[in-house]
Enzyme design. Structure first.
Site, PDB file in Angstrom:
ATOM      1  N   GLY A   1       0.812  -1.215   0.000  1.00 14.12           N
ATOM      2  CA  GLY A   1       0.000   0.000   0.000  1.00 14.12           C
ATOM      3  C   GLY A   1       0.841   1.258   0.000  1.00 14.12           C
TER       4      GLY A   1
ATOM      5  N   GLY B   1       2.604   3.809   1.441  1.00 12.80           N
ATOM      6  CA  GLY B   1       3.160   4.100   2.756  1.00 12.80           C
ATOM      7  C   GLY B   1       3.664   5.513   2.912  1.00 12.80           C
TER       8      GLY B   1
ATOM      9  N   LYS C   1       3.806  12.419  -3.111  1.00 10.43           N
ATOM     10  CA  LYS C   1       4.729  11.433  -2.542  1.00 10.43           C
ATOM     11  C   LYS C   1       5.601  12.113  -1.496  1.00 10.43           C
ATOM     12  CE  LYS C   1       6.779   8.253  -4.809  1.00 10.43           C
ATOM     13  NZ  LYS C   1       7.718   7.568  -5.728  1.00 10.43           N
TER      14      LYS C   1
ATOM     15  N   GLY D   1       6.802   8.017   6.305  1.00  6.52           N
ATOM     16  CA  GLY D   1       5.940   8.551   5.259  1.00  6.52           C
ATOM     17  C   GLY D   1       6.522   9.721   4.497  1.00  6.52           C
TER      18      GLY D   1
ATOM     19  N   ARG E   1       3.119  13.516  -8.324  1.00  5.36           N
ATOM     20  CA  ARG E   1       3.140  12.580  -9.443  1.00  5.36           C
ATOM     21  C   ARG E   1       1.775  12.546 -10.123  1.00  5.36           C
ATOM     22  NH1 ARG E   1       5.454   6.694  -8.392  1.00  5.36           N
ATOM     23  NH2 ARG E   1       3.597   6.400  -7.095  1.00  5.36           N
TER      24      ARG E   1
ATOM     25  N   ASP F   1       4.160  -4.843  -7.517  1.00  5.83           N
ATOM     26  CA  ASP F   1       3.548  -3.577  -7.110  1.00  5.83           C
ATOM     27  C   ASP F   1       4.117  -2.404  -7.894  1.00  5.83           C
ATOM     28  OD1 ASP F   1       5.811  -4.429  -5.333  1.00  5.83           O
ATOM     29  OD2 ASP F   1       5.670  -2.347  -4.668  1.00  5.83           O
ATOM     30  N   ASN F   2       5.115  -2.658  -8.720  1.00  4.30           N
ATOM     31  CA  ASN F   2       5.683  -1.623  -9.587  1.00  4.30           C
ATOM     32  C   ASN F   2       5.374  -1.873 -11.059  1.00  4.30           C
ATOM     33  OD1 ASN F   2       6.798  -0.223  -7.444  1.00  4.30           O
ATOM     34  ND2 ASN F   2       8.762  -1.283  -7.565  1.00  4.30           N
TER      35      ASN F   2
ATOM     36  N   ASP G   1       7.745   4.376 -10.524  1.00  2.00           N
ATOM     37  CA  ASP G   1       8.710   4.180  -9.438  1.00  2.00           C
ATOM     38  C   ASP G   1      10.144   4.066  -9.968  1.00  2.00           C
ATOM     39  OD1 ASP G   1       6.863   4.449  -7.436  1.00  2.00           O
ATOM     40  OD2 ASP G   1       6.403   2.327  -7.322  1.00  2.00           O
TER      41      ASP G   1
END
EC number: 2.7.7.-
Length: 481
Positions: free
Chosen positions: A88, A90, A111, A124, A174, A246-247, A256
């Protein structure tokens, strides 16, 4: 000048288990580094308003615009082949979606905007270095014609973040066609949450494949987009470095940019990422890893593809196996263009692989080798320790070009439009980051400007074409999170 931002909240409207709703954590002293004026205008935003104190406050997470419903998205993923059921956002918060000039929606995400329920003990926050890196790399990839997430803005926070050392903090804005990942589907599949999986599939089809009627259609669309994307990476000598599930995006955009790098001396086994100790994500392995990731997406979608599991596996496997032909076709299109060819012949793959083999044997710079083809044989051959070996290859290349009857001027135009003169060379990126860390953003601004025109001759910036000297070389890259 006003900061009216017409955000939509499509993803935030999905059920609570898709995300966590929370506001960004404010920072003490936000400061502007850069706003991407062209992209801002494409999103219907006023660049001057974004650069105002009110705009910078929004970009830093200190103010949430009216209409925004900030959320952190849930997803899972395989990281270097190992399963993690709970990842998720983060350190990222999605503000909402904006309508781009092309008519499609775009996500706008901050981000480094503070901790979320997915932070896994992290703070974070983002360091300045990774923010500058992602701005440089994502905008360079866009200029190079590669599908990618975009950089709308970068701001400093006036705060420090603790990593291996204490670093200046920053927030990156982003923009993406969406932030749906293979890992988003895996998150719900792993929980046997069929309702959520169906909802996610419907959302993804509406966003990325409006003509797709089924989950299988969606899978095929993702496979086709990823085949095209990876071929484009390979044509630039680009190494992503962390191709976890996840990328990998559903949109087919690069996302990413942590440990990514562009090869200089060509070798297919090249790895830059410090965490890729076994070369899983080496340059040559990227197509194979894409297939592995897509197989994970197919697995997640099986319950939606067919109620008969055996039938679902059969058709999903067939779809994933189709990547090979799609990728090979896209790869040949990329390398034919790099060789100045406008027609297709069976021998073209042999011609392209022949040049790559010579480049690997001689350790020739990937970018200069292809750009050199546009500058004449005398220039190109000097890149090789044994120029006569290049000459033998060039005879076959010239014979192939003769079949097309292409004149010199047209050939040069083809070659210069397919082979960049300027890429974000690793040492130049690092120099811009180090200067920025010391408070000097001039090298960053210069590098971004040069990379906006990668195919143009820029004599005043010729130094940016050159590979790193030995003392400048960046041999290892880091995630920097």
């Amino acid at each position: 000048m006003s900061l009216h931002i017409p955000f939509e909240a499509r993803y935030a409207a999905l059920p609570d288990r898709f995300h966590a709703q929370l506001a960004p954590t404010p920072v003490s002293a936000p400061g502007l580094i850069k706003v991407n004026h062209r992209l801002a205008r494409e999103l219907g935003l006023d660049p001057a308003a974004l650069e105002s104190p009110e705009g910078v406050a929004m970009l830093a997470g200190n103010a949430v615009p009216e209409g925004a419903v900030p959320i952190a998205q849930a997803y899972a993923g395989h990281q270097f082949g190992g399963w993690n059921p709970q990842l998720g956002d983060g350190r990222a918060i999605l503000l909402g979606e904006l309508r781009h000039a092309d008519g499609a929606l775009r996500d706008v995400q901050l981000k480094g905007s503070g901790p979320t329920p997915f932070s896994r003990m992290g703070d974070g926050r983002a360091g300045l270095g990774p923010v500058l890196r992602e701005y440089i790399l994502s905008e360079a990839m866009h200029a190079l014609g590669v599908p990618t997430t975009r950089a709308l803005a970068a701001v400093t926070t006036g705060e420090r973040v603790l990593r291996e050392q204490v670093l200046p903090g920053a927030v990156f804005t982003r923009v993406a066609s969406s932030h749906l990942r293979v890992g988003t589907f895996q998150f719900f599949a792993a929980r046997d949450d069929l309702d959520a999986l169906e909802t996610l599939c419907d959302f993804a089809r509406a966003r990325h494949d409006p003509e797709a009627e089924t989950a299988l259609d969606l899978l095929r669309g993702v496979i086709a987009r990823q085949a095209d994307l990876i071929a484009r990476w390979m044509g630039l000598g680009f190494i992503h470095g962390v191709m976890n599930t996840d990328n990998m995006t559903i949109s087919g955009e690069t996302i990413d940019y942590g440990p990514c790098a562009f090869m200089e001396a060509y070798h297919p086994d090249t790895v830059y990422s410090s965490i890729d100790r076994h070369g899983r994500y080496a340059y040559r392995n990227q197509p194979e890893i894409a297939v592995w990731n897509l197989a994970q997406l197919a697995t997640a979608l099986l319950p939606l593809i067919d109620a008969d599991q055996d039938r679902a596996i059969e058709v999903a496997t067939e779809a994933v196996h189709g990547f090979a032909d799609l990728y090979q076709s896209a790869w040949l299109d990329v390398f034919r263009a790099k060789l100045g060819l406008a027609t297709a012949r069976e021998e073209d793959a042999k011609l392209a692989h022949g040049l790559l083999r010579l480049m690997a044997e001689a350790g020739v710079d990937f970018t200069l080798a292809f750009r050199g083809l546009a500058e004449g044989q005398e220039v190109a051959r000097k890149l090789y320790a044994q120029p006569e070996i290049f000459d033998a290859w060039a005879r076959d290349w010239r014979a192939r070009l003769a079949e097309e009857g292409v004149d010199a001027e047209t050939l040069t135009a083809r070659l210069t439009s397919a082979n960049p003169a300027f890429i974000p060379r690793n040492h130049r990126v690092e120099q811009a980051i180090q200067a920025g860390m010391a408070g000097d953003f001039a090298p960053f601004h210069t590098l971004v400007a040069v990379l906006e025109r990668p195919f143009d001759d820029q004599p005043e910036h010729a130094a940016y074409m050159a590979p790193a000297r030995p003392e400048e070389a960046v041999r290892e890259t880091f995630c920097g999170t």
